[in-house]
Each structure stands twice: as C-alpha cells, then as structure tokens.
Design a protein around this motif. Structure first.
Motif, PDB file in Angstrom:
ATOM      1  N   TRP A   1      27.927  14.944  27.138  1.00 25.41           N
ATOM      2  CA  TRP A   1      27.101  13.926  26.929  1.00 25.41           C
ATOM      3  C   TRP A   1      27.288  12.914  26.068  1.00 25.41           C
ATOM      4  O   TRP A   1      26.620  11.650  26.022  1.00 25.41           O
TER       5      TRP A   1
ATOM      6  N   PRO B   1      22.955  13.119  31.025  1.00 24.29           N
ATOM      7  CA  PRO B   1      22.389  14.146  31.344  1.00 24.29           C
ATOM      8  C   PRO B   1      21.761  13.882  32.973  1.00 24.29           C
ATOM      9  O   PRO B   1      20.973  12.765  32.876  1.00 24.29           O
TER      10      PRO B   1
ATOM     11  N   THR C   1      16.707  17.739  32.735  1.00 26.23           N
ATOM     12  CA  THR C   1      16.553  18.439  31.692  1.00 26.23           C
ATOM     13  C   THR C   1      15.829  19.780  32.152  1.00 26.23           C
ATOM     14  O   THR C   1      15.039  19.742  33.291  1.00 26.23           O
TER      15      THR C   1
ATOM     16  N   GLN D   1      11.967  18.643  32.896  1.00 22.97           N
ATOM     17  CA  GLN D   1      12.042  18.106  33.929  1.00 22.97           C
ATOM     18  C   GLN D   1      11.882  19.010  35.264  1.00 22.97           C
ATOM     19  O   GLN D   1      11.222  18.782  36.365  1.00 22.97           O
TER      20      GLN D   1
ATOM     21  N   LEU E   1      14.095  16.717  21.324  1.00 22.60           N
ATOM     22  CA  LEU E   1      15.253  16.455  22.489  1.00 22.60           C
ATOM     23  C   LEU E   1      16.013  17.792  22.759  1.00 22.60           C
ATOM     24  O   LEU E   1      16.104  18.161  24.155  1.00 22.60           O
TER      25      LEU E   1
ATOM     26  N   ASN F   1      13.381  19.778  25.064  1.00 22.50           N
ATOM     27  CA  ASN F   1      13.145  19.176  26.383  1.00 22.50           C
ATOM     28  C   ASN F   1      14.468  19.549  27.529  1.00 22.50           C
ATOM     29  O   ASN F   1      14.597  19.612  28.506  1.00 22.50           O
ATOM     30  N   LEU F   2      15.758  19.597  26.579  1.00 22.45           N
ATOM     31  CA  LEU F   2      17.235  19.600  27.486  1.00 22.45           C
ATOM     32  C   LEU F   2      17.250  21.047  28.096  1.00 22.45           C
ATOM     33  O   LEU F   2      17.673  21.259  29.072  1.00 22.45           O
TER      34      LEU F   2
ATOM     35  N   TYR G   1      17.046  10.862  24.357  1.00 19.19           N
ATOM     36  CA  TYR G   1      15.716  11.158  24.259  1.00 19.19           C
ATOM     37  C   TYR G   1      14.655  10.014  24.929  1.00 19.19           C
ATOM     38  O   TYR G   1      13.889  10.441  25.738  1.00 19.19           O
TER      39      TYR G   1
ATOM     40  N   SER H   1      14.659  10.563  28.539  1.00 14.71           N
ATOM     41  CA  SER H   1      14.194  11.863  29.245  1.00 14.71           C
ATOM     42  C   SER H   1      12.889  12.260  28.747  1.00 14.71           C
ATOM     43  O   SER H   1      12.215  13.352  29.474  1.00 14.71           O
TER      44      SER H   1
END
Length: 232
Positions: free
Chosen positions: A29, A34, A37, A40, A121, A124-125, A159, A162
């Motif tokens: 990255w 990305p 995530t 998501q 982050l 979330n990732l 961040y 996303s």
C-alpha cells in the motif's frame, strides 16, 4: 506431550504467517491503494446478504481521491475530532488508552475509546467489529506495522478514503458528494467540521433510524471543532 508441542508449533506458525500476510499487504500500500477493507466487506454483506456476487456494489459508495486533492479544512477538522497528536505520536496514545481502560473497568464494558487514527484504520482494514482482547492485541500489532511501513500522510490518505461516513458511504469523495454534492477540495470550514463531527456515529449522522444507541451531540461537536479550527 509430542502432539501438544506439534499443536503449539502449528499454532505459532499460523500466527506468524498471518502477521506476514498483513505486513506484505501494508507494504504494497505504499504504492497501491487498498481495493476494499474488512469493514466495507462486512457492510456489503449486511446490506445485500451473502448471496450477492462479490462484484456487486450493494449500495456501497466509494471513490479514491488523492491526499493533495482533499480540503485542508477537512484534514485539520479530522485531527481535531479524532486524533489531535496524529503527526506527533507513533500510532498510540498511552494515556488515552489508559483512560479508556479505566472507564471500561468502571462500567464493566470493554475496549471503548482511546484509539488513534492509525488504530482506527488498522481495525477497519483487517478486523471484524467484534470487541475482545485478542482482536485488540491484533489491532495494536497492525497499527505498529502501519506506522513502521507507511508515511503519516499515506496513513491519513488511506484513512480518509476508507472510513465510514454513512450507510454505505465510505471515503471523503463519496461523503462530500453524498452530503454536499461537491468535491473534497471544495469543502468549506463549516462543511469539514460537520463531516468530522459525524465520525463517532456516521450511520446516525446519515439516517435517524440508527440513532437509538448513539449518544452523540453533533451540533456541540461541530461547534467544538470550529472553535478549535478558528484558533489556529
């Protein structure tokens, strides 16, 4: 005993392999954005179910925007709202984590608050929304990988592209269009403060039906952010 040692060895190797997998993705990255995530993907499944093909958008709105094309008002508003020392710490705020721990112990709840932008982050990732101490330890490990591998502006860029800003609304490009029908570089100070104030409860900010469990005074947060921004 032989089988126990074998099991422990396999378990430890599996953990190391998982960390290597995370690290290699993060390293990539530096140059590649990305695509999606873990959060998501979970939202996509929540909105459309598991029967929907992976390529279906499922109402998810996201468009990548370069860091330099994002309003400086928004960047400042986010740091004020979420992590005022983002550019000065190494991914962790020990005092904030200690305060969160103390609150959790008093309230008999777990793992609330104290997260930096990098920690948010990391969660979330890669991680699920489930709250437990194993997941928290993994979050801390991924946070360290992010800080070691990526420049601060790159972490912030990922961040901002996303993070959730409403139901199915991810990233500042989608949020700017969704709420104000403008591009991220056109955000005013007031609009930036409004979007920053939404982050603790983005679904509630977007749709009142999600506000039953959210206790966020959005107008007060906006006023606080604007007050801080006007002092600079």
């Amino acid at each position: 005993m032989k089988y126990l040692r074998y099991f422990i060895s396999v378990f430890l190797l599996s953990i190391l392999a998982l960390q290597a997998f995370f690290f290699l993705q993060i390293l990539a990255w530096r140059w590649v954005n990305p695509s999606i995530t873990a959060f998501q993907l979970a939202e996509r499944h929540r909105l459309c179910g598991w029967s929907i093909p992976y390529i279906h958008s499922c109402g998810i709105k996201q468009e990548w925007i370069e860091f330099k094309k994002i309003s400086p008002y928004l960047k400042r508003a986010i740091t004020i709202s979420e992590d005022s020392d983002f550019y000065r710490h190494a991914g962790f705020e020990p005092q904030a984590m200690k305060d969160a721990w103390d609150r959790n112990q008093k309230n008999s709840k777990h793992l609330r608050g104290g997260s930096t932008i990098t920690q948010q982050l990391a969660k979330n990732l890669f991680l699920s929304g489930e709250k437990n101490y194993v997941r928290k330890v993994q979050e801390l490990a991924i946070t360290a990988m992010l800080e070691i591998t990526l420049p601060k502006n790159r972490i912030f860029e990922i961040y901002l592209n996303s993070v959730e800003w409403g139901e199915g609304v991810f990233g500042i490009a989608a949020a700017s269009q969704h709420y104000f029908a403008i591009k991220p570089n056109q955000l005013s100070m007031e609009e930036a403060a409004s979007l920053a104030a939404a982050l603790p409860a983005p679904k509630c900010y977007d749709k009142v039906q999600y506000c039953s469990k959210a206790r966020v005074n959005f107008p007060a947060r906006i006023d606080f952010i604007l007050e801080r921004m006007n002092k600079l």
